[in-house]
Design an enzyme around this catalytic site. Structure first.
Site, PDB file in Angstrom:
ATOM      1  N   TYR A  53      99.017  77.350  21.090  1.00  0.00           N
ATOM      2  CA  TYR A  53     100.220  77.605  21.871  1.00  0.00           C
ATOM      3  C   TYR A  53     100.472  76.421  22.812  1.00  0.00           C
ATOM      4  O   TYR A  53      99.721  76.192  23.763  1.00  0.00           O
ATOM      5  CB  TYR A  53     100.094  78.892  22.682  1.00  0.00           C
ATOM      6  N   SER A 206     104.515  90.733  18.554  1.00  0.00           N
ATOM      7  CA  SER A 206     105.969  90.745  18.374  1.00  0.00           C
ATOM      8  C   SER A 206     106.490  92.171  18.239  1.00  0.00           C
ATOM      9  O   SER A 206     107.233  92.507  17.313  1.00  0.00           O
ATOM     10  CB  SER A 206     106.380  89.911  17.152  1.00  0.00           C
ATOM     11  N   LEU A 208     108.754  93.541  19.706  1.00  0.00           N
ATOM     12  CA  LEU A 208     110.217  93.621  19.788  1.00  0.00           C
ATOM     13  C   LEU A 208     110.894  92.980  18.588  1.00  0.00           C
ATOM     14  O   LEU A 208     112.075  92.608  18.651  1.00  0.00           O
ATOM     15  CB  LEU A 208     110.716  92.953  21.075  1.00  0.00           C
ATOM     16  N   GLY A 211     112.097  89.542  19.170  1.00  0.00           N
ATOM     17  CA  GLY A 211     113.185  89.548  20.146  1.00  0.00           C
ATOM     18  C   GLY A 211     114.468  90.185  19.668  1.00  0.00           C
ATOM     19  O   GLY A 211     115.341  90.521  20.475  1.00  0.00           O
ATOM     20  N   LEU A 213     115.062  93.143  18.434  1.00  0.00           N
ATOM     21  CA  LEU A 213     115.267  94.545  18.798  1.00  0.00           C
ATOM     22  C   LEU A 213     115.660  94.734  20.264  1.00  0.00           C
ATOM     23  O   LEU A 213     116.030  95.833  20.669  1.00  0.00           O
ATOM     24  CB  LEU A 213     114.002  95.351  18.490  1.00  0.00           C
ATOM     25  N   GLY A 215     118.243  93.515  21.418  1.00  0.00           N
ATOM     26  CA  GLY A 215     119.685  93.664  21.361  1.00  0.00           C
ATOM     27  C   GLY A 215     120.495  92.404  21.589  1.00  0.00           C
ATOM     28  O   GLY A 215     121.733  92.432  21.492  1.00  0.00           O
TER      29      GLY A 215
END
Length: 319
Positions: A53, A206, A208, A211, A213, A215
């Site tokens: 990372y 992850s 979500l 990312g 989900l 919105g």
């Protein structure tokens, strides 16, 4: 924040974990520090990172915070080994020498003498017994407290777990960290059942849906999003499909009905799925983290969980 044990081990982690993939890249040092302090203040403990990372910068940020701001014992640090990024190339090397070299580098950057969970970042070409011997050595030498795997499919995680349990002197595999969300439920086919059988916890990265989900992509790709970033657009693109947008709309509709946000709905669904020890999220800003922390106050009604299951592939057979 509530904590859970990881599988059948004695390792306890917060049921939401803070991922650091963007730290030192899309997330600047000050925002990363703010999020880390805010997460710990809210009762969070699990911090997930890796040498890959930002070429180690994410680990350095954590290490500096430990040195200046935090009590090391308040954190459950999970890092990885065996995977590096060199320019456009992603290199997997799970040999004993590469694994231990990665761990030694992580400890220097993290400014600590041990990590709480050390994971094989990906399945590699090195003999499994050699990779696992590195895991054993890390625990026996005190450099790691527990060991796990990451991104292993069902047969790979089962093979590693079986090898480690074949002799009592070997360290058990306590976890498998895999992608799992309403947009990525394939882990339910083999990975989650394998984890249950071998008494491992699942760390769901992850949560979500990269990312999607939350919105933000419902009407397009925001300029400041991962999807619009040259280095990370490849990560989001698989979920910018008509089917994925339909799922995001369903999540948004559930959120409207419950009076919470789509991100909180998506996170809660993963967090409370069978065998999940912790749902990992990677907010890029303190505001995003604050929204996700508020999800700890909510649990989805059974009928909403069932409806989201049906929309995204059918019932979870392990519920």
């Amino acid at each position: 924040m509530l904590s859970r044990t990881v599988g059948a081990s004695g390792l306890k982690v917060s049921r939401m974990g803070l991922g650091t993939l963007t730290w030192g890249g899309q997330t600047d040092v000050q925002d990363a520090r703010t999020m880390l302090l805010r997460f710990v203040e809210a009762g969070g403990s699990l911090i997930d990172t890796a040498p890959a990372y930002a070429s180690g910068l994410a680990e350095k940020i954590i290490g500096r915070a430990i040195h200046l701001d935090l009590n090391r014992d308040d954190l459950v640090i999970a890092t990885k080994a065996g995977f590096t990024v060199e320019g456009p190339d992603r290199i997997v090397d799970t040999s004993r020498s590469a694994m231990l070299r990665d761990l030694e580098g992580s400890l220097r950057r993290l400014r600590t003498d041990h990590v709480d969970l050390w994971q094989v970042h990906a399945w590699g070409d090195a003999p499994l017994e050699e990779t696992c011997e590195a895991l054993d050595h890390a625990v026996r030498s005190g450099m790691a407290r527990y060991v796990g795997v990451s991104n292993f499919v069902g047969w790979q995680s089962a093979t590693a777990a079986t090898w480690q349990r074949a002799e009592h002197s070997r360290m058990p595999i306590v976890s498998n960290q895999v992608e799992y969300s309403l947009l990525a439920r394939r882990a339910e086919i083999e990975v989650v059942p394998a984890a249950r059988h071998h008494r491992m916890g699942v760390l769901a990265w992850s949560a979500l849906g990269r990312g999607v989900l939350a919105g933000r992509y419902r009407t397009g790709t925001p300029r400041d999003s991962r999807g619009a970033n040259d280095k990370l657009s490849w990560f989001v693109e698989p979920y910018l499909t008509t089917k994925s947008r339909a799922v995001a709309e369903a999540v948004a509709k559930a959120a409207d009905g419950l009076g919470i946000t789509p991100a909180q709905v998506a996170l809660s669904w993963v967090r409370d799925a069978p065998q999940v020890a912790s749902a990992l999220v990677g907010p890029r800003t303190p505001a995003q983290l604050t929204e996700l922390l508020a999800a700890d106050e909510h649990e989805l009604p059974d009928e909403i969980t069932a409806a989201l299951d049906d929309i995204t592939g059918g019932p979870n057979l392990l519920r």
